[in-house]
Design an enzyme around this catalytic site. Sequence first.
Site, short mmCIF file in Angstrom:
data_model
loop_
_atom_site.label_atom_id
_atom_site.label_comp_id
_atom_site.label_asym_id
_atom_site.label_seq_id
_atom_site.Cartn_x
_atom_site.Cartn_y
_atom_site.Cartn_z
CD GLU A 126 7.96 -3.18 3.90
OE1 GLU A 126 7.78 -3.15 5.13
OE2 GLU A 126 7.04 -3.27 3.07
CD GLU A 169 4.86 -7.22 5.47
OE1 GLU A 169 3.87 -6.97 6.18
OE2 GLU A 169 6.02 -6.89 5.78
#
Length: 457
Positions: free
Chosen positions: A361, A168
């Site tokens: 995720e 991220e």
Amino acid sequence: MPENKPFPKGFKWGTATSSYQIEGAPTAGGKGPSVWDTFSHIEGKIKNGDTGDRACDHYHLWRDDIELLKNLGVNAYRFSISWPRIFPTGKENEPNQMGLDFYSRLVDALLENQITPFITLNHWDIPQGLEDSGGWPERDIVHEFVKYSYHVSRHLGDRVKHWITHNEPWCVSYIGYIGGHKPPGLKNNWVKSLAAAHHLLLSHGMAIPEIRNNSKQSDVGITLNLNTAIPASGSTYDEDACRFYDGQFNRLYLNPLYKNEYPDDVFEYLKTKGLISELDLNFIKQGDLNIISTKTDFLGVNYYSRAVIRNEDIDEKNNLPRNVDMGPETDFGWEIYPPGLYDLLMKLKNEYEVQNIYITENGCSYGDGPNSEGKINDKRRIEYYHSHLTELKRAIEDGVPCNGYFAWSLMDNFEWAQGFSQRFGLIWVDFKTLERIPKDSYYWYKEFLLTGGSNEN
Ligand code: NOJ
């Protein structure tokens, strides 16, 4: 695909964690301080004054955690390496052997249990020493990341075949330099934010050949947090706000990686607002985009929710009507919107032609704890997983090349600025005693995996 046809053969089913969120042991084995060690100790930065000093103490309890993974029945596990365990200040020439050994033992134990390790090299906890030299906005860090990637892959690359360079990058570049809730905690600094994003991407591209060279027949990718964004209403203000949001959140990363270009509209928007000038973009050097768009073996996708975007200055201030119906929220206040996963995956397939995807995720925060019998009935988490896996299956049926799914998270852990107040785990952790108790969702996932990923209950 008929209703019960399992997910593709060889599909990776796992759970995910990250080093700072679970390990604790901030100075063990020669580890140096990370930016998160520093940041979490600054008063007022973390809810309830929590820190990751001990977290789940996975550094000492890792054998128990592998046992829990084994009993869960997953065939993959995604975890991250703490960079300052390997390079305590970031700048040493040689890696810290004790740090490498810790992860080497972990990898061996996973493999002994037929669990495929997926390693994330940077899940945000970079050495404080590198932050002190300017951090991600400075180009020098790119070479430090390549050096670090080289040494880790040289040491573990004989056994580890799945590598994620960064987790991220948006969270680092945006939250670290615009929002200020993550290190280094700056606010509204678009020049540094964009430079940080660029160097994260560049270091990803530069590390790929080093990793591939050390880890033969391996797959190397990057994990992005992505979503589908829609305007809150049909007003042009909302639509413009949504275009900018989508640009800085999704396209700023996807376009250089998959299209060899930056989304110009994002830069133009910031220039019109006087937040950057053309000269500020000098950190983008000739040839950088070719490096960034080096073909990866997979894209890691973290999906939690969609984004419904509103123009705060005009539409929100004037209380103009919204015309999007919002779904229910998790305890974190994130909207639950399972079809967003389908829409996102179809977009990645159709617009970006991504050829291999892992959901690295997906998960939700609910505070459910042990009842009088010591059981954790987290029905809402089961519903969340069930509904998202149904959408994932629908996307696969419609041709999305997804080859794995990792539930976030194996266990409750240090949720960054929220400290221990948000619980994402399949396993409950008592942060006083460190006891781990599998929640009902753990048993549900186990059953789901036992039936070949086709359990519709
Ligand atoms: C994404 C991050 O990678 C992870 O560290 C975090 O805990 C989850 N989202 C939940 O916020």
